[in-house]
Design a protein around this motif. Structure first.
Motif, PDB file in Angstrom:
ATOM      1  N   LYS A   1       0.837  -1.197   0.000  1.00 25.28           N
ATOM      2  CA  LYS A   1       0.000   0.000   0.000  1.00 25.28           C
ATOM      3  C   LYS A   1       0.875   1.252   0.000  1.00 25.28           C
ATOM      4  CE  LYS A   1      -3.821   2.300   2.341  1.00 25.28           C
ATOM      5  NZ  LYS A   1      -4.768   2.272   3.455  1.00 25.28           N
ATOM      6  N   ALA A   2       1.929   1.256   0.818  1.00 20.15           N
ATOM      7  CA  ALA A   2       2.834   2.411   0.876  1.00 20.15           C
ATOM      8  C   ALA A   2       3.540   2.606  -0.460  1.00 20.15           C
ATOM      9  CB  ALA A   2       3.850   2.237   1.998  1.00 20.15           C
ATOM     10  N   SER A   3       3.929   1.512  -1.078  1.00 22.15           N
ATOM     11  CA  SER A   3       4.611   1.583  -2.373  1.00 22.15           C
ATOM     12  C   SER A   3       3.683   2.144  -3.443  1.00 22.15           C
ATOM     13  CB  SER A   3       5.105   0.190  -2.765  1.00 22.15           C
ATOM     14  OG  SER A   3       5.648   0.211  -4.057  1.00 22.15           O
ATOM     15  N   ARG A   4       2.447   1.671  -3.471  1.00 20.83           N
ATOM     16  CA  ARG A   4       1.481   2.151  -4.464  1.00 20.83           C
ATOM     17  C   ARG A   4       1.145   3.621  -4.216  1.00 20.83           C
ATOM     18  NH1 ARG A   4      -0.200   2.713  -9.341  1.00 20.83           N
ATOM     19  NH2 ARG A   4      -2.444   2.721  -9.607  1.00 20.83           N
ATOM     20  N   ARG A   5       1.024   3.997  -2.957  1.00 25.40           N
ATOM     21  CA  ARG A   5       0.753   5.394  -2.605  1.00 25.40           C
ATOM     22  C   ARG A   5       1.891   6.280  -3.100  1.00 25.40           C
ATOM     23  NH1 ARG A   5      -1.474   8.072   2.815  1.00 25.40           N
ATOM     24  NH2 ARG A   5      -0.454  10.093   2.649  1.00 25.40           N
ATOM     25  N   ALA A   6       3.126   5.853  -2.875  1.00 19.91           N
ATOM     26  CA  ALA A   6       4.288   6.626  -3.324  1.00 19.91           C
ATOM     27  C   ALA A   6       4.297   6.737  -4.843  1.00 19.91           C
ATOM     28  CB  ALA A   6       5.569   5.988  -2.816  1.00 19.91           C
ATOM     29  N   THR A   7       3.971   5.654  -5.520  1.00 19.17           N
ATOM     30  CA  THR A   7       3.923   5.675  -6.992  1.00 19.17           C
ATOM     31  C   THR A   7       2.866   6.654  -7.477  1.00 19.17           C
ATOM     32  OG1 THR A   7       4.729   3.400  -7.145  1.00 19.17           O
ATOM     33  CG2 THR A   7       3.511   4.258  -9.048  1.00 19.17           C
ATOM     34  N   LEU A   8       1.682   6.584  -6.881  1.00 28.31           N
ATOM     35  CA  LEU A   8       0.604   7.497  -7.281  1.00 28.31           C
ATOM     36  C   LEU A   8       0.977   8.948  -7.019  1.00 28.31           C
ATOM     37  CD1 LEU A   8      -2.484   5.454  -6.055  1.00 28.31           C
ATOM     38  CD2 LEU A   8      -1.962   6.059  -8.434  1.00 28.31           C
ATOM     39  N   ALA A   9       1.596   9.225  -5.881  1.00 32.54           N
ATOM     40  CA  ALA A   9       2.007  10.603  -5.573  1.00 32.54           C
ATOM     41  C   ALA A   9       3.032  11.092  -6.582  1.00 32.54           C
ATOM     42  CB  ALA A   9       2.563  10.691  -4.154  1.00 32.54           C
ATOM     43  N   GLY A  10       3.962  10.235  -6.951  1.00 29.36           N
ATOM     44  CA  GLY A  10       4.965  10.605  -7.952  1.00 29.36           C
ATOM     45  C   GLY A  10       4.335  10.872  -9.309  1.00 29.36           C
ATOM     46  N   GLN A  11       3.395  10.027  -9.708  1.00 25.18           N
ATOM     47  CA  GLN A  11       2.715  10.217 -10.992  1.00 25.18           C
ATOM     48  C   GLN A  11       1.859  11.487 -10.967  1.00 25.18           C
ATOM     49  OE1 GLN A  11       0.676   6.443 -11.188  1.00 25.18           O
ATOM     50  NE2 GLN A  11       2.267   5.515 -12.474  1.00 25.18           N
TER      51      GLN A  11
ATOM     52  N   ARG B   1     -11.800  12.978  -9.248  1.00 24.91           N
ATOM     53  CA  ARG B   1     -12.207  12.174 -10.407  1.00 24.91           C
ATOM     54  C   ARG B   1     -11.297  12.400 -11.606  1.00 24.91           C
ATOM     55  NH1 ARG B   1     -17.939  13.243  -8.729  1.00 24.91           N
ATOM     56  NH2 ARG B   1     -18.542  11.307  -7.712  1.00 24.91           N
ATOM     57  N   GLY B   2     -11.021  13.678 -11.896  1.00 23.32           N
ATOM     58  CA  GLY B   2     -10.160  13.974 -13.040  1.00 23.32           C
ATOM     59  C   GLY B   2      -8.751  13.456 -12.839  1.00 23.32           C
ATOM     60  N   LEU B   3      -8.223  13.643 -11.648  1.00 20.48           N
ATOM     61  CA  LEU B   3      -6.879  13.149 -11.347  1.00 20.48           C
ATOM     62  C   LEU B   3      -6.849  11.627 -11.408  1.00 20.48           C
ATOM     63  CD1 LEU B   3      -4.016  13.979 -10.616  1.00 20.48           C
ATOM     64  CD2 LEU B   3      -4.699  13.952  -8.213  1.00 20.48           C
ATOM     65  N   ALA B   4      -7.860  10.985 -10.854  1.00 22.09           N
ATOM     66  CA  ALA B   4      -7.933   9.519 -10.885  1.00 22.09           C
ATOM     67  C   ALA B   4      -7.960   9.023 -12.328  1.00 22.09           C
ATOM     68  CB  ALA B   4      -9.157   9.034 -10.126  1.00 22.09           C
ATOM     69  N   ARG B   5      -8.735   9.673 -13.155  1.00 20.62           N
ATOM     70  CA  ARG B   5      -8.831   9.278 -14.561  1.00 20.62           C
ATOM     71  C   ARG B   5      -7.460   9.375 -15.232  1.00 20.62           C
ATOM     72  NH1 ARG B   5     -13.280  11.373 -15.320  1.00 20.62           N
ATOM     73  NH2 ARG B   5     -12.636  13.528 -15.598  1.00 20.62           N
ATOM     74  N   GLN B   6      -6.748  10.469 -14.973  1.00 14.47           N
ATOM     75  CA  GLN B   6      -5.417  10.647 -15.565  1.00 14.47           C
ATOM     76  C   GLN B   6      -4.415   9.625 -15.029  1.00 14.47           C
ATOM     77  OE1 GLN B   6      -4.167  14.700 -15.122  1.00 14.47           O
ATOM     78  NE2 GLN B   6      -5.796  15.480 -16.416  1.00 14.47           N
ATOM     79  N   LEU B   7      -4.623   9.188 -13.788  1.00 13.39           N
ATOM     80  CA  LEU B   7      -3.731   8.202 -13.176  1.00 13.39           C
ATOM     81  C   LEU B   7      -4.184   6.776 -13.468  1.00 13.39           C
ATOM     82  CD1 LEU B   7      -3.170   9.920  -9.714  1.00 13.39           C
ATOM     83  CD2 LEU B   7      -1.517   9.691 -11.578  1.00 13.39           C
ATOM     84  N   GLN B   8      -5.264   6.660 -14.224  1.00 15.05           N
ATOM     85  CA  GLN B   8      -5.831   5.367 -14.608  1.00 15.05           C
ATOM     86  C   GLN B   8      -6.207   4.526 -13.386  1.00 15.05           C
ATOM     87  OE1 GLN B   8      -2.918   3.816 -17.364  1.00 15.05           O
ATOM     88  NE2 GLN B   8      -3.778   5.038 -19.026  1.00 15.05           N
ATOM     89  N   THR B   9      -6.884   5.188 -12.468  1.00 12.35           N
ATOM     90  CA  THR B   9      -7.430   4.530 -11.296  1.00 12.35           C
ATOM     91  C   THR B   9      -8.775   5.179 -11.012  1.00 12.35           C
ATOM     92  OG1 THR B   9      -6.922   3.776  -9.029  1.00 12.35           O
ATOM     93  CG2 THR B   9      -6.276   6.038  -9.588  1.00 12.35           C
TER      94      THR B   9
END
Length: 187
Positions: A10-20, A36-44
Motif C-alpha cells: 500500500k505504501a509503495s502504491r501510494r508513493a507511486t501514485l504521488a509521484g505520478q 475524479r479527473g486526477l484519478a482518470r489521468q492516473l488510470q485509477t
C-alpha cells in the motif's frame, strides 16, 4: 488492491501514485485538482485514491511535497559557485526561471500562491513551507550581510513579481533583469 494488502504494498502504491500525480501537475498545472479527473489521468478511480491517501487534502499535500522535493533537487544545479551579491543573484534566478526544466515549477509556484490567496485549504500550509524553503535557499546563495536579514524575503518578492508578470504577459519583463542587477548591486 484490497484493504488487506500488505502495508508495504500500500505504501509503495501510494508513493507511486504521488509521484505520478506530481508529474501530471508539473505538466498541466494544478488545474482543478479534482479527485475524479486526477484519478482518470492516473488510470485509477477516485475511491482508490481515497483508499491510498485517506483524504483529498492528504493527496494534495503529498503530491505537492513530491513537487517540492523535485524542485529542491533541481535547485542543486543552480547552487554551485560562489555566493552572489543581490543583483547578480536575482539575474541568475530570473534566468533560471526561463530554463524549460524549471518553468513548470515556477508555474506551479504561482498557482500555489494564488490558491493560498483565495483561502483554499491545504495550500496555505504548503505555501508557508515553500516560502521557508525558498528563503533558506536564497540566503545560502547570497554574499552574507548580517545588517540586512530582510534581503531573502525582499529578493523573493522581486522574483515572484517578475515571475507573475512574465506568466501574465510574456516578454513584459525583458529589460527588468539588467535594471535589477544594476540597481540591487549598486546598493
Amino acid at each position: 488492491m484490497t484493504d488487506d494488502a500488505a502495508p508495504g504494498d500500500k505504501a509503495s502504491r501510494r508513493a507511486t501514485l504521488a509521484g505520478q500525480a506530481a508529474e501530471l501537475i508539473l505538466q498541466n498545472g494544478l488545474g482543478n485538482m479534482g479527485l475524479r479527473g486526477l484519478a482518470r489521468q492516473l488510470q485509477t478511480s477516485d475511491r482508490m485514491l481515497l483508499y491510498y491517501f485517506g483524504t483529498k487534502e492528504a493527496l494534495v499535500i503529498e503530491t505537492l511535497a513530491r513537487v517540492g522535493e523535485k524542485f529542491r533537487s533541481l535547485l542543486g544545479r543552480y547552487s554551485d559557485g560562489p555566493r552572489l551579491p543581490p543583483g547578480r543573484f536575482v539575474a541568475q534566478v530570473l534566468a533560471m526561471g526561463r530554463d524549460p526544466a524549471v518553468a513548470p515549477y515556477m508555474r506551479v509556484w504561482t498557482e500555489l500562491i494564488a490558491r493560498t490567496a483565495a483561502g483554499e485549504a491545504p495550500y496555505g500550509t504548503i505555501a508557508q513551507k515553500a516560502v521557508s524553503d525558498w528563503l533558506t535557499w536564497i540566503e545560502s546563495r547570497l554574499v552574507p550581510d548580517p545588517a540586512h536579514p530582510e534581503r531573502p524575503a525582499a529578493l523573493l518578492s522581486i522574483i515572484e513579481g517578475v515571475t507573475f508578470l512574465e506568466i501574465a504577459s510574456p516578454g513584459a519583463t525583458r529589460q527588468v533583469e539588467q535594471y535589477l542587477t544594476q540597481a540591487l548591486d549598486a546598493q
